[in-house]
Scaffold this active site. Structure first.
Site, PDB file in Angstrom:
ATOM      1  N   ALA A 144       0.887  -1.173   0.000  1.00 35.89           N
ATOM      2  CA  ALA A 144       0.000   0.000   0.000  1.00 35.89           C
ATOM      3  C   ALA A 144       0.924   1.222   0.000  1.00 35.89           C
ATOM      4  CB  ALA A 144      -0.910  -0.037   1.222  1.00 35.89           C
ATOM      5  N   VAL A 145       0.403   2.370   0.323  1.00 37.72           N
ATOM      6  CA  VAL A 145       1.161   3.604   0.148  1.00 37.72           C
ATOM      7  C   VAL A 145       2.543   3.587   0.827  1.00 37.72           C
ATOM      8  CG1 VAL A 145      -0.263   4.665   1.944  1.00 37.72           C
ATOM      9  CG2 VAL A 145       1.048   6.098   0.470  1.00 37.72           C
ATOM     10  N   VAL A 177       2.324  -4.004   6.460  1.00 43.28           N
ATOM     11  CA  VAL A 177       0.880  -4.219   6.323  1.00 43.28           C
ATOM     12  C   VAL A 177       0.147  -3.520   7.457  1.00 43.28           C
ATOM     13  CG1 VAL A 177       1.243  -6.418   5.135  1.00 43.28           C
ATOM     14  CG2 VAL A 177       0.867  -6.404   7.612  1.00 43.28           C
ATOM     15  N   SER A 203       8.677   7.079  10.508  1.00 43.92           N
ATOM     16  CA  SER A 203       7.869   8.302  10.534  1.00 43.92           C
ATOM     17  C   SER A 203       8.162   9.185   9.331  1.00 43.92           C
ATOM     18  CB  SER A 203       8.117   9.108  11.807  1.00 43.92           C
ATOM     19  OG  SER A 203       7.364  10.309  11.743  1.00 43.92           O
ATOM     20  N   LYS A 248       8.613   5.195  18.690  1.00 42.55           N
ATOM     21  CA  LYS A 248       7.725   5.712  17.637  1.00 42.55           C
ATOM     22  C   LYS A 248       6.377   6.127  18.249  1.00 42.55           C
ATOM     23  CE  LYS A 248       5.954   6.746  13.624  1.00 42.55           C
ATOM     24  NZ  LYS A 248       4.698   6.263  13.275  1.00 42.55           N
ATOM     25  N   HIS A 295       6.869   9.356  19.957  1.00 43.00           N
ATOM     26  CA  HIS A 295       7.001  10.356  18.884  1.00 43.00           C
ATOM     27  C   HIS A 295       5.607  10.819  18.460  1.00 43.00           C
ATOM     28  CE1 HIS A 295       6.622  11.285  14.588  1.00 43.00           C
ATOM     29  NE2 HIS A 295       7.814  11.842  14.657  1.00 43.00           N
ATOM     30  N   ASN A 296       4.708   9.869  18.247  1.00 41.47           N
ATOM     31  CA  ASN A 296       3.362  10.236  17.802  1.00 41.47           C
ATOM     32  C   ASN A 296       2.600  10.981  18.898  1.00 41.47           C
ATOM     33  OD1 ASN A 296       4.184   8.759  15.600  1.00 41.47           O
ATOM     34  ND2 ASN A 296       2.225   7.731  15.328  1.00 41.47           N
ATOM     35  N   GLU A 347       3.778  14.382  18.762  1.00 37.58           N
ATOM     36  CA  GLU A 347       3.192  14.988  17.547  1.00 37.58           C
ATOM     37  C   GLU A 347       1.768  15.490  17.844  1.00 37.58           C
ATOM     38  OE1 GLU A 347       3.449  12.369  14.054  1.00 37.58           O
ATOM     39  OE2 GLU A 347       1.337  12.807  13.686  1.00 37.58           O
ATOM     40  N   LYS A 363      -5.759   7.770  15.098  1.00 30.41           N
ATOM     41  CA  LYS A 363      -5.604   6.357  14.775  1.00 30.41           C
ATOM     42  C   LYS A 363      -5.212   5.515  15.980  1.00 30.41           C
ATOM     43  CE  LYS A 363      -4.750   6.134   9.835  1.00 30.41           C
ATOM     44  NZ  LYS A 363      -3.699   6.034   8.813  1.00 30.41           N
ATOM     45  N   ARG A 391      -8.926  16.021  20.932  1.00 35.46           N
ATOM     46  CA  ARG A 391      -9.450  15.418  19.702  1.00 35.46           C
ATOM     47  C   ARG A 391     -10.732  14.656  20.010  1.00 35.46           C
ATOM     48  NH1 ARG A 391      -4.750  13.079  15.678  1.00 35.46           N
ATOM     49  NH2 ARG A 391      -3.229  14.725  16.029  1.00 35.46           N
ATOM     50  N   HIS A 409      -4.304   4.688  55.108  1.00 35.68           N
ATOM     51  CA  HIS A 409      -3.276   4.369  54.112  1.00 35.68           C
ATOM     52  C   HIS A 409      -1.873   4.758  54.565  1.00 35.68           C
ATOM     53  CE1 HIS A 409      -6.050   2.834  51.214  1.00 35.68           C
ATOM     54  NE2 HIS A 409      -6.759   3.960  51.190  1.00 35.68           N
TER      55      HIS A 409
HETATM   56  N1  NAP Z   1       0.229   5.947   6.260  1.00 36.58           N
HETATM   57  C1  NAP Z   1       1.184   6.509   7.002  1.00 36.58           C
HETATM   58  O1  NAP Z   1       1.447   7.724   6.951  1.00 36.58           O
HETATM   59  C2  NAP Z   1       1.992   5.658   7.920  1.00 36.58           C
HETATM   60  C3  NAP Z   1       3.093   6.216   8.567  1.00 36.58           C
HETATM   61  C4  NAP Z   1       3.881   5.406   9.363  1.00 36.58           C
HETATM   62  C5  NAP Z   1       3.532   4.079   9.530  1.00 36.58           C
HETATM   63  N2  NAP Z   1       2.429   3.557   8.911  1.00 36.58           N
HETATM   64  C6  NAP Z   1       2.139   2.143   9.117  1.00 36.58           C
HETATM   65  O2  NAP Z   1       2.622   1.430   7.977  1.00 36.58           O
HETATM   66  C7  NAP Z   1       1.795   0.280   7.751  1.00 36.58           C
HETATM   67  C8  NAP Z   1       1.286   0.336   6.326  1.00 36.58           C
HETATM   68  O3  NAP Z   1       0.500   1.506   6.168  1.00 36.58           O
HETATM   69  P1  NAP Z   1      -0.258   1.829   4.806  1.00 36.58           P
HETATM   70  O4  NAP Z   1      -1.025   3.085   5.054  1.00 36.58           O
HETATM   71  O5  NAP Z   1       0.708   1.781   3.684  1.00 36.58           O
HETATM   72  O6  NAP Z   1      -1.217   0.560   4.581  1.00 36.58           O
HETATM   73  P2  NAP Z   1      -2.501   0.028   5.394  1.00 36.58           P
HETATM   74  O7  NAP Z   1      -3.715   0.621   4.774  1.00 36.58           O
HETATM   75  O8  NAP Z   1      -2.311   0.196   6.839  1.00 36.58           O
HETATM   76  O9  NAP Z   1      -2.448  -1.543   5.045  1.00 36.58           O
HETATM   77  C9  NAP Z   1      -2.691  -2.010   3.736  1.00 36.58           C
HETATM   78  C10 NAP Z   1      -1.725  -3.128   3.404  1.00 36.58           C
HETATM   79  O10 NAP Z   1      -1.878  -4.204   4.339  1.00 36.58           O
HETATM   80  C11 NAP Z   1      -2.136  -5.410   3.614  1.00 36.58           C
HETATM   81  N3  NAP Z   1      -2.940  -6.311   4.415  1.00 36.58           N
HETATM   82  C12 NAP Z   1      -4.018  -5.990   5.170  1.00 36.58           C
HETATM   83  N4  NAP Z   1      -4.484  -7.095   5.796  1.00 36.58           N
HETATM   84  C13 NAP Z   1      -3.677  -8.132   5.425  1.00 36.58           C
HETATM   85  C14 NAP Z   1      -3.637  -9.499   5.753  1.00 36.58           C
HETATM   86  N5  NAP Z   1      -4.515 -10.045   6.607  1.00 36.58           N
HETATM   87  N6  NAP Z   1      -2.681 -10.261   5.185  1.00 36.58           N
HETATM   88  C15 NAP Z   1      -1.784  -9.712   4.351  1.00 36.58           C
HETATM   89  N7  NAP Z   1      -1.756  -8.420   4.010  1.00 36.58           N
HETATM   90  C16 NAP Z   1      -2.693  -7.633   4.548  1.00 36.58           C
HETATM   91  C17 NAP Z   1      -2.866  -4.921   2.373  1.00 36.58           C
HETATM   92  O11 NAP Z   1      -2.844  -5.909   1.376  1.00 36.58           O
HETATM   93  P3  NAP Z   1      -3.957  -5.902   0.196  1.00 36.58           P
HETATM   94  O12 NAP Z   1      -3.437  -4.956  -0.823  1.00 36.58           O
HETATM   95  O13 NAP Z   1      -3.999  -7.299  -0.257  1.00 36.58           O
HETATM   96  O14 NAP Z   1      -5.252  -5.452   0.813  1.00 36.58           O
HETATM   97  C18 NAP Z   1      -2.029  -3.710   2.031  1.00 36.58           C
HETATM   98  O15 NAP Z   1      -0.805  -4.056   1.414  1.00 36.58           O
HETATM   99  C19 NAP Z   1       0.684   0.349   8.806  1.00 36.58           C
HETATM  100  O16 NAP Z   1       1.051  -0.457   9.898  1.00 36.58           O
HETATM  101  C20 NAP Z   1       0.658   1.789   9.207  1.00 36.58           C
HETATM  102  O17 NAP Z   1       0.173   1.973  10.516  1.00 36.58           O
HETATM  103  C21 NAP Z   1       1.682   4.323   8.098  1.00 36.58           C
END
Ligand code: NAP
Length: 480
Positions: free
Chosen positions: A14-15, A77, A131, A186, A189-190, A193, A264, A291, A456
């Site tokens: 993903a992203v 993931v 991060s 981390k 850190h959040n 933030e 989150k 929030r 106490h």
């Molecule tokens: N977004 C941010 O700014 C940010 C910053 C720091 C850290 N993070 C952390 O980085 C991680 C990834 O974040 P993200 O935003 O890129 O993606 P995400 O939306 O948190 O996760 C999507 C990814 O997880 C996979 N996935 C979900 N369930 C699964 C399962 N049961 N088995 C195998 N794969 C599975 C999805 O695969 P499919 O494509 O098959 O659905 C996809 O590749 C997360 O833990 C997030 O908390 C994110």
């Protein structure tokens, strides 16, 4: 190219995973790719295949087989059950000495459990905070790896290459400590933030409602602040957001966005863990609660008719002076947030035996991450001068600065209270400062009450030992 030549593999495209994989490839590493839904793997190669060497794989077996040994397998993931599912799928295919690197936002307790379980198989589990969002993942994040020193010896140079670089050129990555240390840091850190964002939001609200400035004028004020000691990514983007005008209505963007902030979970974890560790992180907690309060729309609607003070707008000259005072209050409150956050890291380090270098943590937050700021270099310097600093407020420079700010800080809170502008972050920070510097706290009375209703016991200022007063009897004191 041989099919077992990838120095690193990324599953979860993903992203974040996709950008991290591209970052490794752009830095000259051959990257094996895998995603549960293989269309994402193919899309990455189609769109960005020319950025470097990728090995696209479809099955878990193919993916693991594509990695050179010892294997370095990054999991990006969705945090939680998905991470466990992925580990369950890949761990049986791996061999002693291999590494599984979890770059997701895992809870550090889960990371400790996963590390323990995989250690039995001689697999290094490296819980790693990342991060900087998607932009950071691509161009250089701040990276907070935990896990074993052996895993860092193999992985560290690669992480150093893809990480952000601070202004002095130092890579924004360090081996934080064993097992869950990276994810713990981390998490804090959040939390910091959240506090930074809340304090900035309060400054904005004060400049708008007390000083009467428009969002565009406040953007200019933030831009000016960004050239001084508040120089930071969050102040910079705040100015951008405030300057932005909604195309559909022509109104300031900030006026057309619903005022209900989402979260989150990592900020909430910071506060939950601080409660467990007995660390007062009141500024971070107020940010999380602010929030949460904003999201209680029914409660807010039901309370909207409650009386408040009559608003009094400042003159132009007064507004300018007030803006300067708000800068002081913001800076002083920021010092307190970081003091509290670093206290939590120190307490976690002590509790879990991580031996975290607090100065190194400040140093790796100087670039790449959301809270990056010139200020962090000063925190690093404070810990370099004295590694066992009891608190950032004990550092001479920070103590002087907060002392110089305190009159304006108080004046801002008087104005906020008089005008009915909520400032939970600023207020909590000042209360923390005043409580820490107080000669005597009313905790003595609290102890008296606890002894009265619950026997106490209490300790005395003039003698060793525990004492109890016979409140229901002749009120004489007995040693306990
Ligand atoms: N977004 C941010 O700014 C940010 C910053 C720091 C850290 N993070 C952390 O980085 C991680 C990834 O974040 P993200 O935003 O890129 O993606 P995400 O939306 O948190 O996760 C999507 C990814 O997880 C996979 N996935 C979900 N369930 C699964 C399962 N049961 N088995 C195998 N794969 C599975 C999805 O695969 P499919 O494509 O098959 O659905 C996809 O590749 C997360 O833990 C997030 O908390 C994110």
């Amino acid at each position: 190219m041989s099919s077992t030549s990838a120095q690193i593999g990324v599953t979860g495209l993903a992203v974040m995973g996709r950008n991290l994989a591209r970052n490794f490839a752009r830095n000259g590493y051959t990257v094996a790719l895998h995603n549960r839904t293989s269309a994402k793997t193919r899309a990455l190669v189609e769109e960005f295949g020319d950025e470097g060497d990728f090995i696209a794989t479809e099955t878990a077996e193919e993916f693991v087989a594509a990695l050179e040994r010892p294997r370095r397998l990054v999991v990006m993931v969705k945090a939680g059950e998905a991470t466990d599912a992925v580990i369950k799928e890949f761990a049986p295919l791996m061999e002693p000495g291999d590494m599984i690197i979890d770059g997701g936002n895992a809870h550090f307790a889960d990371t400790r459990r996963r590390e323990r379980e995989l250690r039995e198989q001689d697999i290094h589990f490296v819980g790693t905070g990342v991060s900087g969002g998607e932009e950071g993942a691509l161009n250089g994040p701040s990276i907070m790896p935990g896990g074993s020193p052996e895993s860092y010896a193999s992985l560290g140079p690669m992480l150093e290459k893809i990480s952000a670089k601070a202004e002095d050129g130092a890579p924004c990555v360090t081996h934080v400590g064993a097992d869950g240390a990276g994810h713990f840091v981390k998490m804090v850190h959040n939390g910091i933030e959240y506090a930074d964002m809340q304090l900035i939001a309060e400054a904005y609200q004060l400049l708008r409602e007390v000083a009467g400035y428009s969002p565009a004028q406040i953007a200019d004020i933030f831009r000016t602040w960004n050239t001084g000691r508040l120089d930071s990514y969050l102040i910079e983007i705040t100015a951008e957001v405030l300057k932005h005008v909604d195309a559909a209505t022509g109104k300031p963007f900030v006026d057309v966005v619903q005022d209900q902030a989402e979260q989150k979970g990592t900020g909430r974890w910071t506060v939950q863990i601080a409660l467990d560790l007995g660390v007062p992180v009141s500024g971070i907690a107020e940010a999380v609660f602010a929030r949460s309060l904003s999201g209680h729309s029914e409660l807010r609607a039901a309370s909207q008719g409650l009386p408040g003070p009559t608003a009094q707008q400042l003159s132009e000259a007064e507004a300018g002076a007030f803006a300067d005072q708000v800068e002081q209050a913001l800076y002083a409150s920021k010092i307190v947030s970081y003091t509290q956050g670093f206290h939590e890291i120190a307490a976690g380090s002590e509790e879990y035996g991580w031996d975290i270098d607090l100065g190194a943590v400040a140093a790796i937050w100087r670039g790449g991450c959301i809270i990056r700021a010139a200020f962090l270099d000063r925190i690093r310097a404070a810990y370099d001068t004295r590694a066992d600093l009891p608190s950032l407020l004990s550092d001479k420079t920070f103590a002087q600065e907060i002392g110089a700010a305190q009159d304006d800080w108080r004046a801002v809170l008087v104005a906020a209270t008089r005008q009915g502008v909520p400032t939970p972050g600023f207020s909590a920070a000042l209360a923390y400062y005043d409580a820490l510097r107080a000669d005597r706290l009313p905790a003595a009375l609290t102890q008296g009450q606890r002894d009265f209703f619950g026997a106490h016991t209490y300790r005395r200022t003039d003698r060793e030992g525990s004492f109890h007063t016979l409140w229901g009897g002749d009120r004489s004191e007995v040693g306990a």
